[in-house]
Design an enzyme around this catalytic site. Sequence first.
Site, mmCIF file in Angstrom:
data_model
loop_
_atom_site.group_PDB
_atom_site.id
_atom_site.type_symbol
_atom_site.label_atom_id
_atom_site.label_comp_id
_atom_site.label_asym_id
_atom_site.label_seq_id
_atom_site.Cartn_x
_atom_site.Cartn_y
_atom_site.Cartn_z
ATOM 1 N N HIS A 191 7.681 -39.623 26.202
ATOM 2 C CA HIS A 191 8.503 -40.462 27.076
ATOM 3 C C HIS A 191 7.911 -40.643 28.460
ATOM 4 O O HIS A 191 8.110 -41.675 29.093
ATOM 5 C CB HIS A 191 9.953 -39.988 27.055
ATOM 6 C CG HIS A 191 10.570 -40.359 25.751
ATOM 7 N ND1 HIS A 191 10.645 -39.481 24.707
ATOM 8 C CD2 HIS A 191 11.021 -41.549 25.291
ATOM 9 C CE1 HIS A 191 11.164 -40.118 23.664
ATOM 10 N NE2 HIS A 191 11.404 -41.361 23.991
ATOM 11 N N GLU A 433 14.224 -45.211 12.343
ATOM 12 C CA GLU A 433 13.158 -44.359 12.905
ATOM 13 C C GLU A 433 12.849 -43.152 12.031
ATOM 14 O O GLU A 433 12.043 -42.312 12.407
ATOM 15 C CB GLU A 433 13.578 -43.833 14.279
ATOM 16 C CG GLU A 433 13.944 -44.900 15.259
ATOM 17 C CD GLU A 433 14.289 -44.337 16.611
ATOM 18 O OE1 GLU A 433 13.399 -44.246 17.453
ATOM 19 O OE2 GLU A 433 15.461 -43.968 16.828
ATOM 20 N N ASP A 457 8.883 -43.140 16.640
ATOM 21 C CA ASP A 457 9.427 -42.007 15.902
ATOM 22 C C ASP A 457 9.141 -42.105 14.415
ATOM 23 O O ASP A 457 8.814 -41.117 13.774
ATOM 24 C CB ASP A 457 10.947 -41.905 16.134
ATOM 25 C CG ASP A 457 11.241 -41.155 17.415
ATOM 26 O OD1 ASP A 457 10.639 -40.085 17.621
ATOM 27 O OD2 ASP A 457 12.048 -41.644 18.220
ATOM 28 N N CYS A 504 10.707 -52.301 18.040
ATOM 29 C CA CYS A 504 10.639 -51.994 19.477
ATOM 30 C C CYS A 504 9.770 -50.783 19.792
ATOM 31 O O CYS A 504 9.798 -50.270 20.899
ATOM 32 C CB CYS A 504 12.038 -51.812 20.051
ATOM 33 S SG CYS A 504 12.944 -50.469 19.285
HETATM 34 C C1 PEP Z 1 10.699 -45.579 18.873
HETATM 35 O O1 PEP Z 1 10.887 -44.446 18.462
HETATM 36 O O2 PEP Z 1 9.849 -46.358 18.380
HETATM 37 C C2 PEP Z 1 11.466 -46.098 20.013
HETATM 38 C C3 PEP Z 1 11.323 -47.338 20.418
HETATM 39 O O3 PEP Z 1 12.296 -45.243 20.649
HETATM 40 P P1 PEP Z 1 11.770 -44.130 21.688
HETATM 41 O O4 PEP Z 1 10.330 -44.411 21.961
HETATM 42 O O5 PEP Z 1 12.621 -44.235 22.882
HETATM 43 O O6 PEP Z 1 11.979 -42.862 20.928
HETATM 44 MG MG MG Z 2 12.679 -43.384 19.041
#
Ligand code: PEP
Ligand code: MG
Length: 580
Positions: A191, A433, A457, A504
């Site tokens: 993150h 995910e 994920d 995403c």
């Molecule tokens: C993902 O897991 O691809 C996602 C977009 O969520 P995050 O990166 O916030 O876990």
């Molecule tokens: Mg995620």
Amino acid sequence: MEILRGIAVGPGIAIGEAVVLDAEDFRIPCRSVARAAVEQEREKFQQAVEGSIGELERQTQWLLGNLGREAANVFAWHIGVLKDAKLQQGILRHIQEKAYSAAYATSTVMREYQRRFLQMSDPLLVERIRDVRDIERRLLRNILGDTREDLAHLTKPAVLIAHDLTPTQTAQLADTLVTGVALDVGGATSHTAILLHSWGRPSVIGLNDVSTRLSGGDTVIIDAVNQLVIANPDETTLNEYRRQESNYTRLAAELDTLRDLPSITRDGESVHLLSNVEFPHEARTSLAKGAEGVGLFRTEFLFLQPSGFPSEEDQYRAYLETVRAMQGRPVTIRTFDLGADKYTQEKRYEHERNPMLGLRSIRYSLANVGMFKTQLRAILRAAVEGEVRLMFPLLMSLMEFRQAKMTLHDAMEDLEEAGIPYRRELPVGIMLETPAAAIQVKEFCREVDFISIGTNDLLQYLVAVDRGNEEVSRFYDPSHPALLRTLADVMSACTKAGRDCSLCGEMAGSPLYALFLLGIGLRSFSMAPANIPEIKKLIRLATVAQARRVARRALTFETERQVTSYLREETRKLLPEDPI
Ligand code: PEP
Ligand code: MG
């Protein structure tokens, strides 16, 4: 000159003077001094050694009197290091011969010393590195006085070098003069990496020991195109990078001219390009980069602020600000995805044994229903003013989805009873995910309004590789045939069921995968705002027929390497000038 290889997370090239941030945020103001000041710097260093030894001896006396001999011995080693004639000579020589400032010479030599301990195989000796850091800080404090500076007070542009940054520190970079970042730790989709990406400046992470290799004041190049950090480059390298930096700036400016052009393939197919945001102010950056809406609002970052937990009103204001800033465009709000590498301030130090498989995301929300409902109320209220979609993260079973929806209805009832306006009809979707959700995609399609694929994920759970761990980052590869096949299957199930499906994960913003994703039927890509122009450029150059051919072929390969080299070759045909 020293070249280090890591993982690039932000675009471009940054060249500047290093600011090395340690736990105490010492900053070395200048690297070298005028010849005439060398003697003064030598004296400064010698006084700092004497001052440090004096402090330690006083502490030792106190410990002896109050806690006994064993405790008093703790600093004996520190005193020994400070009295070590060889170490002192080394630092003094740097000052004398290179006209380094006392602080810079101290930091350079002490970091070299730390590195030697880092390489030792005996874990007890590796532990010594903390002691060495402690000694370095003590000396620096004695040389610099208490003039620690935080990044907000930088007076000129600089490149930030650190072991790690918390999401909060990362989020604050936008208000500083930092032009690039290099970190010891982190994986491509950790993150902190995602926040660095949103920040939109060059960053390279997972460099292992960059924070001990560089000292404040060193000249450093962050080359996020080739995933390199170059410390103290020679003149030729520096000039070459200056040329590349200005080229990059020119390319970026050209891309920005695409902002108001439609995102449409050469054969007339529209593709929605949306943005991923973490904070309301990023809605404006999204519009500046041409986003058609927000495809992912990672709301948990509101919970990671040092100011503590956001109330319903705080959250309501943040969601409303985002919705209003997007001026009628859709905003997909994901409920908080806490746990794993995102802990609230209170839980920061209580890490779980295996957090990526632990109480995270929707599980955390369902285990903290009060907090979850507060958030849902805030979202429902803000949704009155725009086109809001709600989505739950990391579902692994339909039961979780049903439970989350029940909580949503409870939140609606609360608002109803209180007579507070809210939006009753809003699309409710999930982030796909987990491999479990991918396998059950047909069943999910019957109950959800939309699906957004979170490949960051999904990949980590498919290949069993922690996305934030630099030790295994080479195994975390979106080109893995298992991921490509899963994505193709999910897309096809959603298309058959007539379910809206977007993607995403970071993959959506990578030009390398754009043709493949377009070819398997994806028409909605959500990414860091900074990536939108380049993906739009590619979409406008491609045809759906060509993308389908690329996707079909990519799905025939057996290894990630074959996939990457094939996709690179195909992408370069369309974007010959861009670094892919
Ligand atoms: C993902 O897991 O691809 C996602 C977009 O969520 P995050 O990166 O916030 O876990
Ligand atoms: Mg995620």
